[in-house]
Design an enzyme around this catalytic site. Structure first.
Site, PDB file in Angstrom:
ATOM      1  N   GLN A  32       0.845  -1.185   0.000  1.00 26.66           N
ATOM      2  CA  GLN A  32       0.000   0.000   0.000  1.00 26.66           C
ATOM      3  C   GLN A  32       0.887   1.244   0.000  1.00 26.66           C
ATOM      4  O   GLN A  32       2.100   1.157   0.208  1.00 26.66           O
ATOM      5  CB  GLN A  32      -0.888   0.013   1.245  1.00 26.66           C
ATOM      6  CG  GLN A  32      -0.102  -0.074   2.538  1.00 26.66           C
ATOM      7  CD  GLN A  32      -0.861  -0.696   3.676  1.00 26.66           C
ATOM      8  OE1 GLN A  32      -2.086  -0.753   3.682  1.00 26.66           O
ATOM      9  NE2 GLN A  32      -0.147  -1.171   4.697  1.00 26.66           N
ATOM     10  N   HIS A  63      -7.842   3.666  20.107  1.00 23.64           N
ATOM     11  CA  HIS A  63      -7.130   2.559  20.741  1.00 23.64           C
ATOM     12  C   HIS A  63      -7.692   2.184  22.106  1.00 23.64           C
ATOM     13  O   HIS A  63      -7.809   0.992  22.427  1.00 23.64           O
ATOM     14  CB  HIS A  63      -5.639   2.890  20.856  1.00 23.64           C
ATOM     15  CG  HIS A  63      -4.945   2.964  19.531  1.00 23.64           C
ATOM     16  ND1 HIS A  63      -4.270   4.088  19.100  1.00 23.64           N
ATOM     17  CD2 HIS A  63      -4.845   2.061  18.523  1.00 23.64           C
ATOM     18  CE1 HIS A  63      -3.773   3.863  17.899  1.00 23.64           C
ATOM     19  NE2 HIS A  63      -4.102   2.644  17.529  1.00 23.64           N
ATOM     20  N   ASP A  87       0.953   0.794  14.067  1.00 24.13           N
ATOM     21  CA  ASP A  87       1.369   2.051  14.705  1.00 24.13           C
ATOM     22  C   ASP A  87       1.735   1.867  16.168  1.00 24.13           C
ATOM     23  O   ASP A  87       2.317   2.759  16.787  1.00 24.13           O
ATOM     24  CB  ASP A  87       0.289   3.128  14.564  1.00 24.13           C
ATOM     25  CG  ASP A  87      -1.067   2.699  15.124  1.00 24.13           C
ATOM     26  OD1 ASP A  87      -1.136   2.313  16.307  1.00 24.13           O
ATOM     27  OD2 ASP A  87      -2.059   2.749  14.380  1.00 24.13           O
ATOM     28  N   GLU A 107       1.864  -7.739  12.019  1.00 26.89           N
ATOM     29  CA  GLU A 107       1.569  -6.623  11.109  1.00 26.89           C
ATOM     30  C   GLU A 107       2.164  -6.958   9.745  1.00 26.89           C
ATOM     31  O   GLU A 107       3.348  -7.294   9.646  1.00 26.89           O
ATOM     32  CB  GLU A 107       2.165  -5.330  11.656  1.00 26.89           C
ATOM     33  CG  GLU A 107       2.295  -4.187  10.661  1.00 26.89           C
ATOM     34  CD  GLU A 107       0.964  -3.733  10.084  1.00 26.89           C
ATOM     35  OE1 GLU A 107       0.853  -3.659   8.843  1.00 26.89           O
ATOM     36  OE2 GLU A 107       0.035  -3.457  10.870  1.00 26.89           O
ATOM     37  N   ASP A 158      -6.872  -5.098  14.661  1.00 27.66           N
ATOM     38  CA  ASP A 158      -6.721  -3.662  14.469  1.00 27.66           C
ATOM     39  C   ASP A 158      -6.321  -3.444  13.017  1.00 27.66           C
ATOM     40  O   ASP A 158      -5.173  -3.143  12.709  1.00 27.66           O
ATOM     41  CB  ASP A 158      -5.664  -3.116  15.427  1.00 27.66           C
ATOM     42  CG  ASP A 158      -5.464  -1.612  15.291  1.00 27.66           C
ATOM     43  OD1 ASP A 158      -6.235  -0.980  14.534  1.00 27.66           O
ATOM     44  OD2 ASP A 158      -4.534  -1.084  15.918  1.00 27.66           O
ATOM     45  N   PRO A 165      -4.649  -5.085   1.723  1.00 23.14           N
ATOM     46  CA  PRO A 165      -4.104  -6.120   2.595  1.00 23.14           C
ATOM     47  C   PRO A 165      -5.007  -6.502   3.756  1.00 23.14           C
ATOM     48  O   PRO A 165      -4.820  -7.546   4.369  1.00 23.14           O
ATOM     49  CB  PRO A 165      -2.790  -5.507   3.101  1.00 23.14           C
ATOM     50  CG  PRO A 165      -2.951  -4.039   2.924  1.00 23.14           C
ATOM     51  CD  PRO A 165      -3.819  -3.867   1.709  1.00 23.14           C
TER      52      PRO A 165
END
Length: 283
Positions: A32, A63, A87, A107, A158, A165
């Site tokens: 991305q 969060h 993040d 991730e 998250d 993706p």
């Protein structure tokens, strides 16, 4: 060289959601386009493929609400899995719970992690160096498919919007694996889009989670920088709606450090189901 000040916009279905500021870094990863901006209002922020993900002075709206209803209600919180969350904000909030002994974060995009550490260090805070934190740059869908049964107390998704993706994070096979990973008394949590901007996606997610887990409920709040500003998180569990009421002892440990979440806020957020959404979910 940084771009001059101007407006950075996410355009979604005829509406622009923008911040005054400038782009300070942008690069296409294998997955991305990753963009870091510096805004006048919310500090530095992150976009993926032109969609708002987070910003320094907005991230707690998201969060805290994703993490604490799950970690304050699961039977135990020793082992936590976060899929996505590059993040670092979700991991940071999880690790505020002293009962967490091992946290896996998977991730898919290493550039998101690298630039979040470099440009947005306050969002991840101390999570990156916490000995309980274990980062894997890889496919969270494959991780969920291959992890052993009953290997986590809490599973948190998250992810970004259901495209690119993150598209595989919104289907039955993936959710069934997440259910399989939960220990008895475990809780699953996911962001579940805006009930206004992504209404049909939101409704479909909640319905599907109820089918897979047996019990699932959306919780409504706000993330002003996101499309419509109105957002949702959905919690699920196989053994009942345990996520509705936080454990008072665990909640007391983290509540004073929260900007948005509290047990009172949580109770109201679960009750704030608009009439039309409730009708659609109960059909």
């Amino acid at each position: 060289m940084a771009n001059p000040p101007g407006w950075i916009d996410e355009v979604f279905e005829g509406v622009r959601y923008g911040l005054a500021g400038r782009v300070i870094a942008e690069q296409a990863s294998p997955f991305q386009t990753v963009t870091i901006i510096e805004s006048e209002r919310y500090g530095k922020g992150l976009l993926l493929d032109g969609c708002w993900m987070t910003a320094e002075r907005q991230e707690r709206h998201y969060h805290e609400c994703l993490v604490h209803p799950a970690l304050c209600s699961a039977a135990a919180v020793e082992r936590v899995l976060v899929i996505g969350g590059g993040d670092g904000g979700t991991a940071r909030e999880c690790l505020r719970h002293p009962g967490v002994r091992h946290l896996d974060m998977v991730e898919i995009d290493g550039l998101v992690v690298e630039w979040s550490q470099q440009h947005l260090p306050t969002i991840g805070g101390g999570c990156w160096s916490d000995p309980r934190f274990h980062l894997t740059v890889g496919d969270g869908i494959a991780w969920a498919a291959n992890a052993p049964d009953a290997s986590y107390d809490v599973v948190i998704v998250d992810g970004s919007d259901p495209a690119g993706p993150a598209e595989g994070l919104f289907n039955r096979a993936f959710f069934e694996h997440c259910r399989r990973l939960l220990r008895p008394g475990g809780v699953f949590a996911t962001q579940s889009e805006s009930p206004e901007a992504f209404r049909e996606v939101h409704l479909a997610m909640v319905r599907l989670l109820r089918e897979v887990f047996g019990h699932a409920d959306p919780m409504y709040g706000w993330v002003p920088m996101y499309p419509s500003g109105w957002w949702s998180w959905t919690f699920a569990a196989p053994d009942g709606r345990r996520y509705l009421e936080p454990d008072s002892v665990r909640a007391a440990v983290v509540a004073d450090g929260c900007e948005i979440w509290s047990p009172r806020w949580q109770r109201g957020a679960f009750e704030a189901v608009p009439a039309a959404i409730e009708r659609d979910l109960n059909r």
